[in-house]
Write an enzyme that holds these catalytic residues in place. Structure first.
Site, PDB file in Angstrom:
ATOM      1  N   ASP A  67       0.813  -1.220   0.000  1.00  0.00           N
ATOM      2  CA  ASP A  67       0.000   0.000   0.000  1.00  0.00           C
ATOM      3  C   ASP A  67       0.846   1.270   0.000  1.00  0.00           C
ATOM      4  O   ASP A  67       2.068   1.216   0.188  1.00  0.00           O
ATOM      5  CB  ASP A  67      -0.961   0.000   1.205  1.00  0.00           C
ATOM      6  CG  ASP A  67      -0.268  -0.376   2.526  1.00  0.00           C
ATOM      7  OD1 ASP A  67       0.972  -0.409   2.563  1.00  0.00           O
ATOM      8  OD2 ASP A  67      -0.971  -0.622   3.513  1.00  0.00           O
ATOM      9  N   HIS A 138      -7.295  -4.368  10.006  1.00  0.00           N
ATOM     10  CA  HIS A 138      -6.974  -4.139   8.590  1.00  0.00           C
ATOM     11  C   HIS A 138      -5.651  -4.795   8.215  1.00  0.00           C
ATOM     12  O   HIS A 138      -4.749  -4.939   9.044  1.00  0.00           O
ATOM     13  CB  HIS A 138      -7.008  -2.647   8.211  1.00  0.00           C
ATOM     14  CG  HIS A 138      -5.923  -1.782   8.745  1.00  0.00           C
ATOM     15  ND1 HIS A 138      -6.118  -0.844   9.734  1.00  0.00           N
ATOM     16  CD2 HIS A 138      -4.612  -1.685   8.417  1.00  0.00           C
ATOM     17  CE1 HIS A 138      -4.995  -0.205   9.974  1.00  0.00           C
ATOM     18  NE2 HIS A 138      -4.050  -0.706   9.201  1.00  0.00           N
ATOM     19  N   GLU A 143      -9.645  -1.803   4.970  1.00  0.00           N
ATOM     20  CA  GLU A 143     -10.342  -1.435   6.204  1.00  0.00           C
ATOM     21  C   GLU A 143     -11.621  -2.262   6.377  1.00  0.00           C
ATOM     22  O   GLU A 143     -12.158  -2.798   5.402  1.00  0.00           O
ATOM     23  CB  GLU A 143     -10.713   0.049   6.155  1.00  0.00           C
ATOM     24  CG  GLU A 143      -9.513   0.997   6.179  1.00  0.00           C
ATOM     25  CD  GLU A 143      -8.993   1.261   7.595  1.00  0.00           C
ATOM     26  OE1 GLU A 143      -9.079   0.375   8.457  1.00  0.00           O
ATOM     27  OE2 GLU A 143      -8.476   2.369   7.813  1.00  0.00           O
TER      28      GLU A 143
HETATM   29  C1  GLP Z   1      -0.500   0.478   8.582  1.00  0.00           C
HETATM   30  C2  GLP Z   1      -0.147  -0.361   7.363  1.00  0.00           C
HETATM   31  C3  GLP Z   1      -0.388  -1.830   7.599  1.00  0.00           C
HETATM   32  C4  GLP Z   1       0.198  -2.241   8.932  1.00  0.00           C
HETATM   33  C5  GLP Z   1      -0.491  -1.492  10.039  1.00  0.00           C
HETATM   34  C6  GLP Z   1      -0.014  -1.886  11.441  1.00  0.00           C
HETATM   35  O1  GLP Z   1      -1.826   0.864   8.605  1.00  0.00           O
HETATM   36  N1  GLP Z   1      -0.863   0.047   6.202  1.00  0.00           N
HETATM   37  O2  GLP Z   1       0.169  -2.576   6.531  1.00  0.00           O
HETATM   38  O3  GLP Z   1       0.047  -3.630   9.120  1.00  0.00           O
HETATM   39  O4  GLP Z   1      -0.205  -0.114   9.842  1.00  0.00           O
HETATM   40  O5  GLP Z   1       1.136  -1.203  11.737  1.00  0.00           O
HETATM   41  P1  GLP Z   1       2.096  -1.488  12.955  1.00  0.00           P
HETATM   42  O6  GLP Z   1       2.938  -2.653  12.537  1.00  0.00           O
HETATM   43  O7  GLP Z   1       2.896  -0.248  13.093  1.00  0.00           O
HETATM   44  O8  GLP Z   1       1.240  -1.774  14.126  1.00  0.00           O
END
Ligand code: GLP
Length: 236
Positions: A67, A138, A143
């Site tokens: 993404d 997500h 979402e």
């Molecule tokens: C973002 C990314 C996701 C990721 C999520 C969780 O929203 N788009 O791909 O998995 O954050 O992030 P973290 O690993 O910092 O908790």
């Protein structure tokens, strides 16, 4: 599904890096589906370390990221392209032209989404997809919704995601409200999926996603249907 619980972020990162390096060693020209966020940083560090020791060679490896924020170009340090270059690509020998991240600044975002799916198809799909999980379940930026969205698409980020991701920005107002994300088809068609999560705050969503009903309201729950899914969780 293999659900592995470990007792530290270091162990989680080492195990995840082990699975990724095995994939690269078995098939040097594999397609890795990669993720951003804080969870995979330790995994990338471990892979860089093994690369520096000469144990892994990424020269034939291809990557496709999940993404990107809409409106952030790759030179902006909060963009996911910048994150990947900085935390991984610039520090290993992957060829930059073999790394793909959606372009969140494309003039025609719908065309960009279609082109991204076509690119993944042309590459023969993803061999191993690395995922994190958001607090609302997500994956990528898919979402919670009334249905699972199949293809790469533009998404309106939910308030809770904007809030959670605001820690990477100077203020909440700077967090983009839209993103481009790979859809469920490319993710679910990956031959293997590896999801990593750490911290007490991820415990509840992991229970819902992997031990509760499959529902688009918890996008990660669809992964229960994948034939080769590994989840690694560290409470710390
Ligand atoms: C973002 C990314 C996701 C990721 C999520 C969780 O929203 N788009 O791909 O998995 O954050 O992030 P973290 O690993 O910092 O908790």
């Amino acid at each position: 599904m293999k659900f592995i619980k470990v007792d530290s972020y270091e162990k989680l990162s080492r195990q995840a890096a082990n699975i990724i390096s095995a994939q690269v060693i078995i098939k040097p020209d594999c397609v890795l589906g990669l993720a951003t966020g804080s969870s995979p940083i330790g995994t990338y560090k471990q892979l860089i370390n093994w690369y520096e020791k000469g144990d892994i060679d990424f020269s034939n490896t291809i990557s496709v990221n999940l993404d990107e924020y809409v409106g952030l170009s790759g030179d902006k340090d909060q963009s996911y392209r910048y994150f990947m270059n900085n935390n991984f690509f610039n520090r290993i020998n992957i060829k930059k032209e073999n790394t793909f991240v959606p372009n969140g600044c494309a003039e025609d975002l719908n065309a960009e989404c279609e082109a991204y799916d076509a690119k993944i198809k042309e590459l023969g799909g993803i061999d191993l997809q690395l995922l994190g999980i958001g607090l609302d379940g997500h994956i990528g930026f898919n979402e919670p919704d009334d249905s699972f969205i199949k293809n790469t698409h533009v998404v309106d980020l939910h308030e809770s995601t904007i809030e959670a991701n605001s820690r990477f920005f100077a203020s909440r107002d700077e967090v983009p409200t839209k993103a481009v994300t790979m859809g469920m088809v490319s993710i679910m068609q990956a031959k293997k999926i590896l999801l990593i999560a750490n911290g007490q705050n991820k415990k509840e969503i992991l229970e819902k996603a992997f031990f509760g009903p499959i529902t688009p309201q918890i996008p990660a729950s669809i992964l229960q249907l994948h034939p080769d899914l590994t989840v690694i969780y560290s409470e710390n």
